[in-house]
Motif scaffolding. Structure first.
Motif, PDB file in Angstrom:
ATOM      1  N   UNK A   1      37.897  78.801  85.651  1.00  0.00           N
ATOM      2  CA  UNK A   1      36.362  78.611  85.451  1.00  0.00           C
ATOM      3  C   UNK A   1      36.096  76.991  84.885  1.00  0.00           C
ATOM      4  N   UNK A   2      37.268  76.590  83.444  1.00  0.00           N
ATOM      5  CA  UNK A   2      37.402  76.164  82.388  1.00  0.00           C
ATOM      6  C   UNK A   2      37.859  74.715  83.345  1.00  0.00           C
ATOM      7  N   UNK A   3      38.498  74.572  83.991  1.00  0.00           N
ATOM      8  CA  UNK A   3      39.215  73.711  84.509  1.00  0.00           C
ATOM      9  C   UNK A   3      37.948  73.782  85.332  1.00  0.00           C
ATOM     10  N   UNK A   4      37.341  74.119  86.664  1.00  0.00           N
ATOM     11  CA  UNK A   4      36.705  74.022  87.035  1.00  0.00           C
ATOM     12  C   UNK A   4      35.000  73.007  86.474  1.00  0.00           C
ATOM     13  N   UNK A   5      34.585  73.353  84.731  1.00  0.00           N
ATOM     14  CA  UNK A   5      33.710  72.794  84.156  1.00  0.00           C
ATOM     15  C   UNK A   5      34.388  71.405  84.104  1.00  0.00           C
ATOM     16  N   UNK A   6      35.257  71.554  83.262  1.00  0.00           N
ATOM     17  CA  UNK A   6      36.229  70.323  83.194  1.00  0.00           C
ATOM     18  C   UNK A   6      35.662  69.095  83.949  1.00  0.00           C
ATOM     19  N   UNK A   7      36.083  69.190  84.992  1.00  0.00           N
ATOM     20  CA  UNK A   7      35.899  68.266  86.790  1.00  0.00           C
ATOM     21  C   UNK A   7      35.031  68.166  86.379  1.00  0.00           C
ATOM     22  N   UNK A   8      33.678  69.025  87.153  1.00  0.00           N
ATOM     23  CA  UNK A   8      32.367  68.779  87.198  1.00  0.00           C
ATOM     24  C   UNK A   8      32.302  67.542  86.332  1.00  0.00           C
ATOM     25  N   UNK A   9      31.919  68.287  84.448  1.00  0.00           N
ATOM     26  CA  UNK A   9      30.969  67.596  83.639  1.00  0.00           C
ATOM     27  C   UNK A   9      31.829  66.264  83.271  1.00  0.00           C
ATOM     28  N   UNK A  10      32.809  65.949  84.361  1.00  0.00           N
ATOM     29  CA  UNK A  10      33.693  64.734  84.164  1.00  0.00           C
ATOM     30  C   UNK A  10      33.141  63.284  84.936  1.00  0.00           C
ATOM     31  N   UNK A  11      32.275  63.824  85.385  1.00  0.00           N
ATOM     32  CA  UNK A  11      31.875  62.597  86.417  1.00  0.00           C
ATOM     33  C   UNK A  11      30.344  61.518  85.791  1.00  0.00           C
TER      34      UNK A  11
END
Lengths: 230, 230
Positions: free
Chosen positions: A55-65
């Motif tokens: 979940x952490x990785x997915x959120x990092x990826x999402x917030x990096x847009x």
């Protein structure tokens, strides 16, 4: 501080700590223990916001847009600005660095390349708009060119990381554009594009100042509003 | 089979199995057990040739250096051929795939980017020779351009791996050259360069045939020699 605000701050602190650990160690080797240490929060607080490392990785990826660069008269300048801004921000922002690392990490197969389609889509749209304005050579295919550029930028970043810890990423990215633009831009447009390595920093600074000014006006509005209602 | 030849075959089998496991799992996750399984050799045989996983990785990286492409009248064609041949061979040769994976794997920090300097040096030499022949635009810096190309190719390969398991790497590499060459090649040379995606396969096939013919001649020589000494 309101409870909700505190929760948001904790969440953000955990996310940034996770991004840093992902950037330094990669997804597989990153541990919750190290993320906790770096964030300075309790295990309970972390798991409340993020049930798992995934979940952490997915959120990092999402917030990096990243937000699109400022509008320009020449659309192809936006194509250049996207990369120059990213080259400036990547070494400076843990969230972006963590996301880039996860995206290029084949050991994290389920995330590998995950943010790239969004980035390709955005770049292809910019190139299509540029083509409509006649800024682009007739044989240029916006989607294929966008894919090539996203791949080439990713490799440039990896090379820069290996060569000098990304210290020279802005110069390397500017050079990549200088090499690639004559194969994309219509001759009349080519000479009018700014590909200087410092451009990314300038654009980021300007957009920060604008955001501050807008915030400033909003504050004055609030004070005015408050004065009126008193 | 002589003992030495058998040892060489075992060594090669282990190396190729290791490369496959590195390519599929990455350096960190690769285990000696899986390499043994794939190579079909005993633990003793493996450790005789390679004392550690690190030694295996170094050997994979060393053996992945490809021979230079055939000489061409236009030096810049060799610059193109290097990438097109690699794009053809990478998805087909475990040793190359394994090496590429280790080189771009930041989790294997001590190997990260390791073969890139050799590749940059080779590419820079080709570009410098092309420049001396007047094939390259005057402002092109051979070393910086070589670094950019090695980075861009690495990213193209990662993108291609994520998009379609490298099935389309030759076409993507050809497109990268088509985009980048107008920024490098002198106008008169540009139109004479062959960047077709099938070129890599053709060159590999031709060099294989030449090697076979040379081997054939060597065999005949040997038979002749044998006949003479009888």
């Amino acid at each position: 501080m309101a409870r909700q605000e505190r929760a948001l701050r904790t969440r953000q602190a955990v996310l940034e700590a996770a991004a840093e650990v992902f950037a330094d160690r990669g997804y597989e080797a990153a541990t919750i223990t190290e993320i906790l240490d770096r964030a300075g929060v309790t295990k309970g607080a972390l798991y409340f916001h993020f049930p798992s490392k995934e979940d952490l990785a997915r959120d990092v990826l999402e917030h990096a847009v990243t937000e699109p660069p400022p509008e320009q008269l020449i659309k192809l300048q936006s194509f250049v600005d996207t990369g120059l801004i990213l080259a400036h921000r990547l070494p400076r922002e843990p969230l972006l660095r963590g996301a880039a690392r996860i995206a290029a990490d084949q050991s994290a197969q389920r995330f590998f390349g995950l943010p790239w389609p969004v980035w390709v889509e955005h770049t292809a749209a910019v190139l299509a708009a540029a083509k409509e304005q006649g800024e682009v050579l007739p044989h240029v295919d916006p989607v294929l060119t966008a894919q090539t550029m996203v791949g080439a930028f990713t490799g440039t970043q990896l090379f820069s990381e290996a060569a000098d810890g990304m210290a020279d990423l802005e110069r390397r990215t500017a050079l990549l554009y200088e090499l690639i633009l004559p194969g994309i831009a219509a001759p009349g447009v080519l000479g009018r594009l700014d590909t200087s390595p410092e451009r990314g920093a300038r654009l980021v600074e300007e957009s920060g100042r604008e955001a501050e000014e807008t915030a400033g006006i909003a504050e004055i509005d609030e004070i005015d509003g408050a004065a009126e209602t008193v």
